[in-house]
Structures are given as C-alpha cells and as structure tokens.
Design an enzyme around this catalytic site. Structure first.
Site, PDB file in Angstrom:
ATOM      1  N   MET A 260     -10.811   5.961  -4.538  1.00  0.00           N
ATOM      2  CA  MET A 260     -11.787   6.212  -3.472  1.00  0.00           C
ATOM      3  C   MET A 260     -12.263   7.640  -3.655  1.00  0.00           C
ATOM      4  SD  MET A 260      -9.796   4.317  -0.410  1.00  0.00           S
ATOM      5  CE  MET A 260      -8.297   4.323  -1.334  1.00  0.00           C
TER       6      MET A 260
ATOM      7  N   GLY B  34      -0.161  -2.937   4.245  1.00  0.00           N
ATOM      8  CA  GLY B  34       0.055  -1.588   4.757  1.00  0.00           C
ATOM      9  C   GLY B  34       0.859  -1.626   6.029  1.00  0.00           C
ATOM     10  N   SER B  35       0.355  -0.902   7.043  1.00  0.00           N
ATOM     11  CA  SER B  35       1.108  -0.800   8.295  1.00  0.00           C
ATOM     12  C   SER B  35       1.065  -2.095   9.103  1.00  0.00           C
ATOM     13  CB  SER B  35       0.552   0.353   9.126  1.00  0.00           C
ATOM     14  OG  SER B  35      -0.794   0.088   9.481  1.00  0.00           O
TER      15      SER B  35
ATOM     16  N   MET C 160     -12.961  -4.507   1.064  1.00  0.00           N
ATOM     17  CA  MET C 160     -12.439  -3.652   2.137  1.00  0.00           C
ATOM     18  C   MET C 160     -12.786  -4.299   3.474  1.00  0.00           C
ATOM     19  SD  MET C 160     -10.957  -1.180   0.570  1.00  0.00           S
ATOM     20  CE  MET C 160     -10.389  -0.543   2.138  1.00  0.00           C
TER      21      MET C 160
ATOM     22  N   ASP D   2      -3.544   4.177  -3.335  1.00  0.00           N
ATOM     23  CA  ASP D   2      -4.812   4.650  -2.786  1.00  0.00           C
ATOM     24  C   ASP D   2      -5.033   6.099  -3.177  1.00  0.00           C
ATOM     25  OD1 ASP D   2      -5.948   2.440  -1.335  1.00  0.00           O
ATOM     26  OD2 ASP D   2      -4.168   2.557  -0.081  1.00  0.00           O
TER      27      ASP D   2
ATOM     28  N   SER E 299       0.864  -1.179   0.000  1.00  0.00           N
ATOM     29  CA  SER E 299       0.000   0.000   0.000  1.00  0.00           C
ATOM     30  C   SER E 299       0.900   1.229   0.000  1.00  0.00           C
ATOM     31  CB  SER E 299      -0.874  -0.029   1.259  1.00  0.00           C
ATOM     32  OG  SER E 299      -1.624   1.153   1.339  1.00  0.00           O
TER      33      SER E 299
ATOM     34  N   GLY F  72      -9.855   4.742   3.807  1.00  0.00           N
ATOM     35  CA  GLY F  72      -9.440   6.116   4.119  1.00  0.00           C
ATOM     36  C   GLY F  72      -8.141   6.207   4.907  1.00  0.00           C
ATOM     37  N   PHE F  73      -7.944   5.261   5.814  1.00  0.00           N
ATOM     38  CA  PHE F  73      -6.776   5.368   6.690  1.00  0.00           C
ATOM     39  C   PHE F  73      -6.109   4.012   6.901  1.00  0.00           C
ATOM     40  CE2 PHE F  73      -9.694   8.761   7.723  1.00  0.00           C
ATOM     41  CZ  PHE F  73      -8.859   9.872   7.721  1.00  0.00           C
TER      42      PHE F  73
ATOM     43  N   ASP G 230      -8.218  -5.749   1.317  1.00  0.00           N
ATOM     44  CA  ASP G 230      -7.585  -4.464   1.654  1.00  0.00           C
ATOM     45  C   ASP G 230      -8.027  -4.015   3.038  1.00  0.00           C
ATOM     46  OD1 ASP G 230      -6.310  -2.022   1.594  1.00  0.00           O
ATOM     47  OD2 ASP G 230      -7.491  -1.201  -0.057  1.00  0.00           O
ATOM     48  N   GLY G 231      -7.050  -3.896   3.949  1.00  0.00           N
ATOM     49  CA  GLY G 231      -7.330  -3.389   5.291  1.00  0.00           C
ATOM     50  C   GLY G 231      -6.909  -4.344   6.375  1.00  0.00           C
TER      51      GLY G 231
ATOM     52  N   GLY H 156      -3.855   1.485   9.393  1.00  0.00           N
ATOM     53  CA  GLY H 156      -3.760   1.230  10.832  1.00  0.00           C
ATOM     54  C   GLY H 156      -5.076   1.025  11.560  1.00  0.00           C
TER      55      GLY H 156
ATOM     56  N   HIS I 110       0.015  -1.009  -4.939  1.00  0.00           N
ATOM     57  CA  HIS I 110      -1.359  -0.561  -4.671  1.00  0.00           C
ATOM     58  C   HIS I 110      -1.359   0.937  -4.344  1.00  0.00           C
ATOM     59  CE1 HIS I 110      -5.539  -1.112  -3.207  1.00  0.00           C
ATOM     60  NE2 HIS I 110      -5.200  -0.308  -2.197  1.00  0.00           N
TER      61      HIS I 110
ATOM     62  N   MET J 259      -7.533   9.212  -3.027  1.00  0.00           N
ATOM     63  CA  MET J 259      -8.679   9.668  -2.220  1.00  0.00           C
ATOM     64  C   MET J 259      -9.032  11.112  -2.557  1.00  0.00           C
ATOM     65  SD  MET J 259      -7.543   8.076   1.437  1.00  0.00           S
ATOM     66  CE  MET J 259      -6.857   6.413   1.546  1.00  0.00           C
TER      67      MET J 259
ATOM     68  N   HIS K 110      -6.612   2.378  -6.675  1.00  0.00           N
ATOM     69  CA  HIS K 110      -7.855   2.170  -5.930  1.00  0.00           C
ATOM     70  C   HIS K 110      -8.494   3.549  -5.780  1.00  0.00           C
ATOM     71  CE1 HIS K 110      -9.634   0.886  -1.737  1.00  0.00           C
ATOM     72  NE2 HIS K 110     -10.565   1.185  -2.615  1.00  0.00           N
TER      73      HIS K 110
HETATM   74  C1  DX5 Z   1      -6.884   2.025   2.086  1.00  0.00           C
HETATM   75  C2  DX5 Z   1      -5.523   1.395   2.284  1.00  0.00           C
HETATM   76  C3  DX5 Z   1      -5.409   0.881   3.657  1.00  0.00           C
HETATM   77  C4  DX5 Z   1      -4.100   0.488   4.185  1.00  0.00           C
HETATM   78  C5  DX5 Z   1      -4.036  -0.895   4.623  1.00  0.00           C
HETATM   79  O1  DX5 Z   1      -7.546   1.572   1.009  1.00  0.00           O
HETATM   80  O2  DX5 Z   1      -5.172   0.487   1.274  1.00  0.00           O
HETATM   81  O3  DX5 Z   1      -6.400  -0.034   3.890  1.00  0.00           O
HETATM   82  O4  DX5 Z   1      -3.006   1.056   3.702  1.00  0.00           O
HETATM   83  O5  DX5 Z   1      -3.038  -1.163   5.504  1.00  0.00           O
HETATM   84  P1  DX5 Z   1      -3.166  -1.391   7.091  1.00  0.00           P
HETATM   85  O6  DX5 Z   1      -4.604  -1.472   7.446  1.00  0.00           O
HETATM   86  O7  DX5 Z   1      -2.398  -2.658   7.319  1.00  0.00           O
HETATM   87  O8  DX5 Z   1      -2.475  -0.211   7.692  1.00  0.00           O
HETATM   88 ZN    ZN Z   2      -6.654   0.500  -0.975  1.00  0.00          ZN
END
Ligand code: DX5
Ligand code: ZN
Length: 215
Positions: A68, A195-196, A137, A35, A8, A142-143, A173-174, A145, A33, A37, A66
């Site tokens: 959004m 992601g994180s 999702m 994002d 991400s 949107g965020f 995703d998420g 973590g 990937h 927004m 992606h």
């Molecule tokens: C939004 C992003 C997040 C994110 C996923 O569409 O794609 O969902 O970076 O990573 P986590 O949830 O692991 O931080």
């Molecule tokens: Zn995404």
C-alpha cells in the site's frame, strides 16, 4: 472449508513475532499476509522488509506482501528478496501496472492486484490476465478494525464470474468476520485476510479459531 486463510500480520504481537508465526503456521493458516504501508498512499505505517524476513525465517508457508504505497514498482524487488511469494500492488498508485505485474512474475513470484473500494472491476479488465490473485478491499486500506463496506460484495461477484477464464484467485481483505467469510465463501471467493475481526485479540487459540472457520 478449503478456502485460503491469511492472517494479517500487522495484527500480530510484535513482542514475540517469531512465536506468533510458529503458532499460526501450526494452527493451519495458508498465507501470511503482510501489510506494507508508506504513510502517503494510506495514512499509516505498519510492516517493513525486516518483518517479512523474520516471518520467512519461521515458516515454509506462503507469504504475501500487500504494497500500500506510491510507486510500488520501486520496492517490489526488496520484498521478493526478503522472502515474499506473492506481491500485491494497487493500480491506483502505479503508473506502469502491466510492466510491474510482468516484472513480479519474471522475478519468480506470483502477481496480485489489490483494489480499493472505489476501484471498479471494469477498470482492471485489461490486466486480469496478468494476475494470479485479485485482492478486493472491503474496507479502505490502512487500518484494522473497520466496518465492512457493503457495495464491495458486488465486485466479488463480478470477479468470481471471471476467475476461471483468467486463472486468478479472488481474495478478500477487510473485516473478514466469521459471518462475512461464510457469506462470501458461498459467493465463490477463494481466500480471506484474517485480522481483528476473526483471529487476533480473541480469547481462543489460533488453532481453535482456524478450526472453527474451516468448519
Ligand atoms: C489492511 C489490512 C486490514 C486488516 C483486516 O490491508 O489487511 O484490512 O488487518 O482485518 P480486520 O478488518 O478484521 O481488522
Ligand atoms: Zn492487506
């Protein structure tokens, strides 16, 4: 593990984006990937066309965008022209989903649908034949973590049942942590956005982390 692992890029270090892309490419990730927004469909701003162009210049691997945003059909061409191979739109914010998915394919890209936690599989049944990827999702978009929303697991199960008939891949995703990836891999999901929870801001290198996930 031959699952698609998709960093991400909103979680990457933007002080050295080109280098981040090269390290992730070298670590063996599959799809970058991105994002995108608009601050309205989701309450955040992250990446834009210039970031996608920078990523495109530094890797030959696949890039997904992606989207959004409200009315994504108006911006699809920008992202394909910037180097995206896959475009995800949300049915919740697009009035003409069929037309937009068909347009993405006509432009030579792969078409994806991304569904929010509160969007059901039955509500997208008519468009599954137009999708190369379905992105579930498992957090509200949107965020980074956020906590995994458990009831979304059921939708992954339902989509896995349908994916061979319609020919799409099921992506998640998420909050894709190592545990979540293990669980949903067994369920039959094809790929994960990292992601994180699994890849960024860790002590280990991207290569070590990707290798661990592959095992
Ligand atoms: C939004 C992003 C997040 C994110 C996923 O569409 O794609 O969902 O970076 O990573 P986590 O949830 O692991 O931080
Ligand atoms: Zn995404």
């Amino acid at each position: 593990m031959d699952k698609l692992l998709c960093p991400s890029m909103m979680c990457a270090d933007y002080g050295c984006l080109a280098n981040e892309v090269k390290m992730l490419d070298d670590a063996g990730c599959d799809i970058f990937h991105c994002d995108i927004m608009d601050g309205t469909f989701v309450p955040n701003f992250t990446m834009g066309v210039m970031d996608v162009q920078t990523i495109r210049k530094n890797t030959n691997k696949l890039i997904d965008c992606h989207l959004m945003m409200e009315n994504p059909s108006t911006k699809v061409d920008w992202f394909i022209q910037s180097g995206a191979d896959i475009i995800y739109i949300h049915p919740e914010s697009e009035r003409y989903v069929v037309k937009t998915l068909s347009h993405i394919r006509e432009m030579g890209a792969k078409a994806g649908i991304a569904i929010n936690p509160d969007t059901s599989v039955s509500s997208i049944s008519e468009i599954l034949n137009l999708c190369d990827y379905v992105l579930v999702m498992t957090v509200n978009p949107g965020f980074a973590g956020q906590a995994f929303i458990d009831f979304t697991r059921k939708k992954i199960e339902q989509l896995v049942e349908l994916k061979d008939e319609f020919g799409f891949k099921v992506m998640v995703d998420g909050h894709c942590s190592q545990d979540v990836i293990e669980d949903l891999s067994h369920l039959g999901a094809d790929g994960f956005v990292l992601g994180s929870s699994a890849l960024f801001g860790k002590e280990k290198t991207y290569k070590q982390l990707i290798n661990e996930l592959r095992q």
